[in-house]
Motif scaffolding. Structure first.
Motif, PDB file in Angstrom:
ATOM      1  N   PHE A  94      38.554  69.017  89.155  1.00 10.06           N
ATOM      2  CA  PHE A  94      38.133  69.114  87.753  1.00 10.06           C
ATOM      3  C   PHE A  94      37.799  70.556  87.391  1.00 10.06           C
ATOM      4  O   PHE A  94      38.225  71.070  86.350  1.00 10.06           O
TER       5      PHE A  94
ATOM      6  N   THR B 219      38.728  72.180  81.726  1.00 10.55           N
ATOM      7  CA  THR B 219      37.362  71.724  81.983  1.00 10.55           C
ATOM      8  C   THR B 219      36.369  72.828  81.678  1.00 10.55           C
ATOM      9  O   THR B 219      35.339  72.602  81.028  1.00 10.55           O
TER      10      THR B 219
ATOM     11  N   LEU C 152      32.956  64.465  82.852  1.00  9.97           N
ATOM     12  CA  LEU C 152      34.046  64.000  83.705  1.00  9.97           C
ATOM     13  C   LEU C 152      33.532  63.545  85.063  1.00  9.97           C
ATOM     14  O   LEU C 152      34.003  62.538  85.605  1.00  9.97           O
TER      15      LEU C 152
ATOM     16  N   LEU D  75      33.795  59.989  86.859  1.00  8.67           N
ATOM     17  CA  LEU D  75      34.307  59.874  88.231  1.00  8.67           C
ATOM     18  C   LEU D  75      33.394  58.994  89.076  1.00  8.67           C
ATOM     19  O   LEU D  75      33.870  58.121  89.815  1.00  8.67           O
TER      20      LEU D  75
END
Length: 238
Positions: free
Chosen positions: A151, A157, A166, A170
């Motif tokens: 990421f 990102t 994110l 996850l």
């Protein structure tokens, strides 16, 4: 803010909200009692997101010795900083567990099952098998650490600042997909320090702290993090 201070605050937030949602679902007379696994996994995902947004600007919000270990192996974190991260993570995890105990102070005595009380603080396997339980935790932590590395290597990102969101998603995905066998500790501090808090706090009718299993959620995530660091360095060199 120092690395140590940021990791204390972030990890305390993580455990307060993460173990807190487990307490809400499991303890008797909680208004969220019996709301189920989906609530727990969403709660943990939001806990990670909240903690990471809160302290990410100061320490990168590792909040997890496995992440720190993987980042050091991969070269993102200087080994000289590792003790600061680990100290903050273990102190913060213990503080968060104590805050959960205090927040649900009236509910411990009302809950008769000692297994439910222990489950608020730490993980346990659905089916006990040392090899299988280790594999599950290794795989889950591999996905976590590899996913975080990937990421934050993505320019999008960094540009959007949505990395913590994110990572929260996850952790939600790991919980939904891989959490069933062991409760997805994927974090040595998250499991060990609340387990110690369970052992020392005056929780009525709490029973034992399951020390026989306790080494697996510590050792297996470190193995998973090391494998993730190696795989990331191999597949994405430079």
């Amino acid at each position: 803010m120092s690395i140590f201070g940021a990791e204390v605050i972030g990890t305390a937030l993580l455990i307060l909200l993460g173990d807190g949602v487990v307490a809400a679902v499991l303890l008797n007379h909680s208004k969220a009692q019996n709301s189920g696994w989906i609530v727990i996994t969403f709660g943990w995902g939001l806990a990670v997101m909240t903690a990471a947004f809160a302290v990410g600007q100061f320490s990168g919000a590792h909040l997890n010795p496995a992440v720190t270990f993987g980042f050091a192996l991969e070269g993102r974190t200087p080994w000289s900083d590792v003790p600061k991260y680990l100290a903050g993570e273990v102190v913060g995890a213990f503080i968060g567990a104590v805050l959960v105990y205090l927040s649900y102070l009236n509910h411990w005595r009302e809950t008769e099952d000692p297994g439910l009380k222990l489950a608020v603080f730490c993980t346990a396997p659905a089916l006990r098998n040392t090899v299988a339980n280790i594999i599950t935790e290794v795989v889950g932590t591999f996905v976590l650490v590899f996913g975080i590395m990937a990421f934050f290597a993505n320019k999008a990102t960094a540009d959007t600042g949505l990395g913590p969101l994110l990572v929260g998603f996850l952790v939600l995905a790991i919980g939904l997909s891989l959490g069933g066998p062991t409760g997805y500790a994927i974090n040595p501090a998250r499991d060990l320090m609340p387990r110690i808090a369970h052992a020392v706090l005056p929780i009525p009718g709490k029973g034992g702290s399951d020390w026989e299993y306790s080494w697996i959620p510590v050792v297996a995530p470190l193995i998973g993090a090391a494998l993730a660091a190696g795989a990331y360095s191999w597949w994405f060199p430079g």
